[in-house]
Design a protein around this motif. Structure first.
Motif, PDB file in Angstrom:
ATOM      1  N   PRO A 190       0.606  -1.076  -0.080  1.00  0.00           N
ATOM      2  CA  PRO A 190      -0.133  -0.081  -0.089  1.00  0.00           C
ATOM      3  C   PRO A 190       0.707   1.124   0.072  1.00  0.00           C
ATOM      4  CG  PRO A 190      -1.020  -1.483   1.429  1.00  0.00           C
ATOM      5  CD  PRO A 190       0.258  -2.164   0.990  1.00  0.00           C
ATOM      6  N   ASP A 191       2.052   1.104   0.620  1.00  0.00           N
ATOM      7  CA  ASP A 191       2.857   2.338   0.470  1.00  0.00           C
ATOM      8  C   ASP A 191       3.472   2.934  -0.874  1.00  0.00           C
ATOM      9  OD1 ASP A 191       4.740   0.559  -0.113  1.00  0.00           O
ATOM     10  OD2 ASP A 191       6.164   0.792   1.712  1.00  0.00           O
ATOM     11  N   ASN A 192       3.265   1.844  -1.890  1.00  0.00           N
ATOM     12  CA  ASN A 192       3.434   2.164  -3.275  1.00  0.00           C
ATOM     13  C   ASN A 192       5.141   2.441  -3.288  1.00  0.00           C
ATOM     14  OD1 ASN A 192       2.198   2.267  -5.880  1.00  0.00           O
ATOM     15  ND2 ASN A 192       2.336   4.252  -6.192  1.00  0.00           N
ATOM     16  N   THR A 251      11.529   1.600  -3.505  1.00  0.00           N
ATOM     17  CA  THR A 251      12.095   2.883  -4.004  1.00  0.00           C
ATOM     18  C   THR A 251      11.959   3.950  -2.819  1.00  0.00           C
ATOM     19  OG1 THR A 251       9.794   3.001  -4.849  1.00  0.00           O
ATOM     20  CG2 THR A 251      11.597   1.833  -6.148  1.00  0.00           C
ATOM     21  N   SER A 252      12.723   5.048  -3.453  1.00  0.00           N
ATOM     22  CA  SER A 252      12.674   6.243  -2.619  1.00  0.00           C
ATOM     23  C   SER A 252      11.288   6.899  -2.531  1.00  0.00           C
ATOM     24  CB  SER A 252      13.640   7.122  -3.161  1.00  0.00           C
ATOM     25  OG  SER A 252      13.739   7.509  -4.262  1.00  0.00           O
ATOM     26  N   GLU A 253      10.589   6.745  -3.683  1.00  0.00           N
ATOM     27  CA  GLU A 253       9.282   7.370  -3.915  1.00  0.00           C
ATOM     28  C   GLU A 253       8.536   6.474  -4.951  1.00  0.00           C
ATOM     29  OE1 GLU A 253       8.972  11.762  -4.252  1.00  0.00           O
ATOM     30  OE2 GLU A 253      11.063  11.880  -4.655  1.00  0.00           O
ATOM     31  N   PRO A 254       7.234   6.523  -5.031  1.00  0.00           N
ATOM     32  CA  PRO A 254       6.564   6.013  -6.249  1.00  0.00           C
ATOM     33  C   PRO A 254       6.965   6.092  -7.278  1.00  0.00           C
ATOM     34  CG  PRO A 254       5.026   6.849  -4.513  1.00  0.00           C
ATOM     35  CD  PRO A 254       6.410   7.495  -4.180  1.00  0.00           C
ATOM     36  N   PHE A 255       7.513   4.763  -8.073  1.00  0.00           N
ATOM     37  CA  PHE A 255       8.379   4.812  -9.242  1.00  0.00           C
ATOM     38  C   PHE A 255       7.616   4.861 -10.466  1.00  0.00           C
ATOM     39  CE2 PHE A 255      12.233   2.686 -11.388  1.00  0.00           C
ATOM     40  CZ  PHE A 255      12.543   3.889 -12.292  1.00  0.00           C
TER      41      PHE A 255
END
Length: 778
Positions: A112-114, A182-186
């Motif tokens: 869910p955190d993507n 990943t550091s952010e949704p990619f």
């Protein structure tokens, strides 16, 4: 209006040779099979003049291409990509329609955190060493995946590095499970999964610099393995079917040719002559120049040729070298190269852009088999941004000359005032003459035609182009592809006409627009453009998940490159191919597919879709015409049937996977009985196989209380009504086994009223459908 283009220096195809006769022997008397085989082999030898081939080979002719390195960290040329991605596996790949499908990872999910991705690996993948292709001592595991991603992450010089820029960390969960965070949704996750090759850790872990060095032999786990008798520079390149490939058992993917040979020709004319004469048994030719494609492929006697023009992702590019002294001094590779600083001037770049007649290049160089281009993302790609007509550079060399005059280039090289025809223009005192080295590779004859026109148009604007020796006649150099690659790596040129090859599904950021970022220097950048605003937009595009918001960013990036005019895109060329299924010219492969609808089937698509699609003329695979879903009650036996046939009437085996964790079964009949223990929806798989080829299909089994399996049709037997209560709805089902089954659902309304509902269900007997010969999968 531009003058007509000069004729390209191109070798015409020679007259096609005589076709070797090949006839069929028709047996009127049944004889022993071994005798028939001997007669057939003898006939082939006598009629064709050589032994019947024992290896099913797919032979691909090409000209104007070469390969230099098969190290995935440094590969850049088209043919290198083709070889590498057929030998190495990736976590995911693409099929013929360019849909993302599983490769080493058969399944994956995102939390869910993507940002937390979990990948489940196949358990039957092995690295194949060409020296011992049957060896299975090196299984592919999570350790190899983690090692590979870490290697390209820590080595900025890897051309794969840009694909992993958003990885925060990755870890091995168990031997066959990997987690990537990943550091952010990619937004470009698909691109990463299909790009990063999985290296054998046991061969690469002791290589200190995997950019400069690699193991002596390429070893991967993909559908093919590399034959060490290959010659990258001059051919042939030989790829053989990998006996350890996991795709057969996992995905029903089996490479049909025993080997695939890429055969090099010195010219397109020689390639076309070979193809139409059958002298080299070519099945496919590609990289065909437009004139040869249109008028140089006259079929041999009895040969059928299918020509295929595909809007893939070929982008012609005129590059004006933007390297600065700071960048050149920063990298040792650039120390021996030179370029003109005048191309850093915005007015000069704009003048060049105004002196390129893109429509004439399409008309005269590509004979209409291209379209006018504007931005780096090709028009075949849905992320393409079209520059509004009012904002495009007009073709007007006269206006370009005036623009230069007004910017101070108003003199000749002696310092005298320039006239309307002075070339090159210079500044006061004869300084800064507009004279640039102009190169193009020999990989496409159309380049020479375009280059000849470009030099003429630039001359009209007051800009002189020269070859590497400084000669203005003809004003450009056609250089070998490997030489051009060296020129690129040294940034040793002023202008060039070359290309990028993308695809209709290339990610706009990681696959395309990344080549213009500062971080792409020195690996993939070929203009040395460096702009902080562009770089920031690029980074935003990687983590912007909303498609509309991401498109706004990539549109802006494409517009920035267009307006800066160091990257002038004249055309998007169609990729030109020809195939033949005529035996005696090639092997006789069939089922090439629709390359327009499925561009991933082209032989240079970097994936194995074509090798999985075609089949040999003498043994087409089985066909499955129906595999109906089933409904049953838990604990009750149900019959599952498939309708299949073989074009050669071969005996078939049927392997059933019921999707409920029970043992896989193999039968010699097209139906099987199975009992599902618990309620649920199950994916049932069947694998139908003749002596060589499998064909697979899936259906669903819906198992629920009160579910009823299909009943057989029997008009002679007495009819028994089966009453089945549905505990959930209170309904009562009356099932009568007629040819047309009528299900009467009785709802009790109060204590006396009854409502009836009829559902007519067609009942077909499984496994006895009409047989069709030569049916082909979609």
């Amino acid at each position: 209006m531009a003058d007509a283009a000069p004729t390209a220096p191109m070798e015409p195809p020679s007259e096609p040779g005589r076709r070797r006769k090949q006839r069929r022997l028709i047996a009127y008397i049944l004889v022993a099979i071994i005798v028939v085989a001997v007669l057939a082999t003898t006939a082939y030898v006598l009629l064709s003049g050589r032994p019947q081939p024992t290896t099913r080979s797919l032979r691909i002719g090409l000209s104007g291409q070469t390969a230099k390195s098969l190290n995935p960290n440094v590969f850049t040329l088209t043919l290198e990509f083709v070889v590498v991605y057929n030998i190495y596996s990736t976590l995911a790949t693409r099929d013929g329609a360019y849909h993302v499908v599983g490769d080493l990872a058969y399944a994956w999910e995102v939390a869910p955190d993507n940002v937390t991705w979990t990948f489940h690996l196949v358990k039957n993948a092995y690295f194949t060493d060409p020296a011992n292709p049957g060896d299975r001592s090196h299984q592919v595991t999570a350790d190899d995946v983690v090692f590979s991603y870490n290697m390209v992450t820590v080595h900025n010089g890897s051309v794969l590095n840009s694909y992993v820029s958003e990885i925060d960390h990755l870890s091995k969960i168990d031997a066959y499970t990997v987690q990537i965070v990943t550091s952010e949704p990619f937004a470009a996750i698909d691109s990463m999964l299909t790009a990063v090759t999985i290296f054998p850790k046991y061969l690469w872990e002791n290589i200190a610099d995997p950019i400069a060095n690699s193991p002596p032999v390429i070893v991967g786990s993909g559908p093919l393995y590399y034959d060490t008798n290959s010659n990258l520079a001059s051919g042939p390149i030989i790829l053989r079917r990998n006996p350890n490939y996991f795709g057969d058992a996992q995905y029903c993917h089996l490479v049909r040719p025993d080997e695939i040979r890429f055969i090099f020709f010195s010219s397109a004319g020689a390639m076309a002559s070979s193809f139409t004469s059958g002298s080299d048994d070519l099945d496919i030719i590609y990289n065909i120049p437009a004139p040869v494609y249109l008028s140089g492929l006259n079929p041999g006697n009895g040969q059928i040729i299918e020509k295929r023009a595909v809007a893939g992702g070929f982008v012609g590019e005129i590059v004006l070298n933007q390297i600065t002294p700071e960048i050149r001094n920063k990298f040792s590779d650039y120390q021996n190269g030179t370029s003109s600083p005048l191309l850093l001037n915005e007015t000069v770049r704009r003048a060049v852009a105004m002196s390129i007649d893109k429509a004439s290049i399409v008309k005269y160089a590509y004979l209409g088999l291209a379209t006018v281009a504007d931005t780096l993302v090709p028009a075949s790609n849905p992320w393409h941004y079209t520059i509004p007509a009012a904002d495009r550079f007009p073709f007007d060399p006269g206006a370009a000359r005036r623009l230069l005059n007004n910017a101070g280039w108003a003199f000749d090289t002696t310092g005298a005032p320039a006239t309307a025809t002075t070339t090159p223009l210079a500044r006061a005192g004869g300084l800064d003459p507009l004279r640039f080295r102009f190169y193009t590779p020999d990989s496409h004859p159309e380049f020479a035609v375009a280059a000849a026109n470009i030099t003429t148009w630039l001359r009209q604007a007051g800009i002189q182009t020269v070859d590497h020796a400084g000669s203005a006649s003809p004003g450009y150099d056609v250089r070998p592809l490997n030489t051009m690659n060296d020129v690129w790596k040294a940034s040793d040129f002023d202008m060039w006409l070359w290309d990028w090859v993308f695809s209709p599904i290339s990610d706009p950021s990681t696959d395309v627009l990344s080549v213009q970022t500062t971080d792409s220097i020195p690996d993939t950048s070929d203009s040395w453009y460096s702009n902080a605003t562009y770089d920031d937009l690029y980074n935003q595009s990687l983590v912007t998940i909303d498609p509309a918001a991401r498109r706004a960013i990539t549109d802006q990036m494409q517009r920035m490159l267009y307006e800066y005019a160091a990257y002038i895109l004249p055309y998007y060329a169609q990729d030109l191919y020809a195939t033949t299924s005529t035996t005696g010219f090639g092997y006789g492969w069939e089922n090439w597919g629709d390359w327009t609808a499925q561009p991933g089937l082209v032989p240079d698509s970097d994936n194995p879709a074509l090798w999985l699609q075609i089949y040999p003329h003498d043994n087409p695979p089985p066909t499955i015409s129906s595999f109906a879903p089933v409904t049953a009650a838990p604990g009750s036996p149900t019959s599952i049937s498939v309708t299949a046939s073989d074009p050669n009437d071969a005996m078939l085996s049927y392997t059933w996977d019921f999707g409920d964790g029970t043992t896989v079964q193999t039968t010699s009949t097209n139906s099987v009985s199975h009992t599902f223990a618990t309620a649920g929806n199950y994916t049932v798989k069947v694998r139908v196989k003749d002596a060589e080829w499998p064909t697979c299909a899936t259906t669903t089994a819906t198992i629920r209380p009160g579910g009823v399996a299909a009943l057989a049709t029997d008009f002679g037997a007495s009819k028994t009504v089966q009453i089945v209560p549905d505990s959930r709805s209170g309904a009562v089902l009356f099932l009568v086994p007629w040819a047309i089954v009528v299900a009467i659902t009785v709802f009790l309304i109060g204590s006396t009223e009854i409502a009836l509902q009829r559902d007519r269900l067609d009942s077909k007997e499984s496994g006895e459908g009409l047989r069709t010969r030569g049916s082909r999968p979609p």
